[in-house]
Design an enzyme around this catalytic site. Structure first.
Site, short mmCIF file in Angstrom:
data_model
loop_
_atom_site.label_atom_id
_atom_site.label_comp_id
_atom_site.label_asym_id
_atom_site.label_seq_id
_atom_site.Cartn_x
_atom_site.Cartn_y
_atom_site.Cartn_z
N SER A 1 17.45 53.47 57.15
CA SER A 1 16.12 54.08 57.04
C SER A 1 16.16 55.58 57.36
O SER A 1 15.17 56.27 57.19
CB SER A 1 15.16 53.40 58.01
OG SER A 1 15.62 53.57 59.34
N ASN B 1 8.28 56.10 56.22
CA ASN B 1 8.38 56.69 57.56
C ASN B 1 7.70 58.05 57.65
O ASN B 1 7.21 58.44 58.71
CB ASN B 1 9.85 56.80 57.99
CG ASN B 1 10.39 55.47 58.49
OD1 ASN B 1 9.63 54.58 58.87
ND2 ASN B 1 11.70 55.33 58.49
N HIS C 1 16.26 50.15 51.09
CA HIS C 1 15.72 50.09 52.45
C HIS C 1 14.61 49.04 52.56
O HIS C 1 13.53 49.20 52.00
CB HIS C 1 15.18 51.48 52.86
CG HIS C 1 14.48 51.47 54.18
ND1 HIS C 1 13.30 52.12 54.40
CD2 HIS C 1 14.80 50.85 55.35
CE1 HIS C 1 12.91 51.91 55.65
NE2 HIS C 1 13.80 51.16 56.24
N GLU D 1 12.31 50.41 49.64
CA GLU D 1 12.50 51.77 49.14
C GLU D 1 13.89 51.89 48.53
O GLU D 1 14.89 51.66 49.21
CB GLU D 1 12.34 52.78 50.27
CG GLU D 1 10.92 52.91 50.79
CD GLU D 1 10.80 53.89 51.95
OE1 GLU D 1 9.80 54.62 51.99
OE2 GLU D 1 11.69 53.92 52.83
#
Length: 292
Positions: free
Chosen positions: A126, A198, A147, A159
């Site tokens: 990540s 994120n 991810h 992702e």
């Protein structure tokens, strides 16, 4: 190098049997794939096997799935410490080892030598873009990030992040594999620290922390606003406690290492809680206090 294709993917190798790796393996097995979960630690593998079995039994007991389907999926899962044997006929590899670049580069170097020429090599990282390991594999065009989000058995988003040399065929096969896993993949066209989720989460957290630090509103009221006004399932402080404040700090430090921007360093309030051992739900206290 041969061109990657979704039709070639029959055997999936997951490296790392922690919470993420083991659940990614289960996701793949539930989707009908033959799966090997590899780890250097026998005890970690035994623990992963037991936890997944318990979880499937619970799903059957709750009527979420048939006993036959659970048994069949568990039957497609193999656990091993032998990387060479597991990689020998792997069509797609998902690396979910510890977030240390030296270890990941070592793994990708081994995979480049051990896995078949057509195999795609993905990292679940990540924080680290796959460009940092791609050259070590000797097949950079077949390397990308895939991810998953924690818990991987539940969370729908994946992702897929390409780096400068990732081929279109690799991206297409990885996106389609995520769909066959029952996930909703999103494509990130170039590497950026924190990817998309994120960064979005970080922006909300940063503003929530600024509002709280300035005495504008309490933790509880900021969380209530996020849920009642914005429709978020959890408030930013609740989410930080669930993820783990040490993990939040680690992501911030990794982002800062990439950008050099001091705004990306862990917020002082987070750093203070982590130093006090208040890591969120897992330690019993973070922004909130939790019962046993």
């Amino acid at each position: 190098m041969s061109t990657p294709s979704i039709e070639n993917i029959k055997h999936i190798l997951v490296i790392g049997s922690g919470a993420m790796g083991s659940q990614i393996g289960m996701v793949a097995a539930l989707a009908g794939y033959r799966v090997s979960v590899q780890d250097i630690a026998e005890d970690m593998l035994a623990q992963a096997k037991e936890q997944l079995s318990t979880r499937m039994q619970a799903n059957v007991a709750k009527g979420r799935m048939d006993a036959e389907d659970a048994e069949a999926a568990l039957g497609r899962l193999a656990f091993t410490t032998d990387l060479a044997a597991a990689a020998a006929d792997a069509d797609f590899v998902i690396e979910a080892a510890t977030e240390r670049l030296d270890i990941k580069r070592q793994i990708f170097e081994q995979l480049g030598a051990l896995a078949p020429a057509h195999a795609i090599l993905a990292t679940n990282s990540s924080t680290l873009g796959s460009s940092k390991v791609a050259d070590a594999s000797g097949r950079p065009e077949q390397v990308c990030n895939m991810h998953f989000f924690n818990p991987a058995l539940v969370m729908k988003c994946v992702e897929v992040v390409r780096h400068g040399q990732t081929s279109d065929a690799t991206v297409e096969a990885t996106m389609e594999l995520a769909r066959r896993f029952g996930k909703e993949p999103v494509l990130i066209n170039r590497e950026i620290p924190g990817f998309v989720a994120n960064r979005l989460m970080g922006a909300v957290q940063k503003e929530a922390l600024a509002l709280h630090s300035a005495g504008i509103a309490s933790v509880e009221d900021i969380d209530t606003t996020a849920k009642a006004a914005l429709g978020h399932p959890m408030g930013p402080f609740e989410l930080m406690d669930m993820v783990g404040l040490d993990v939040i700090a680690f992501i911030a430090e990794a982002t800062h290492a990439e950008t050099g921007n001091d705004d990306d360093l862990p917020h002082p309030a987070i750093a203070r809680l982590v130093a006090e051992g208040h890591l969120g739900r897992k330690s019993g206290q973070g922004w909130y206090t939790y019962g046993k």
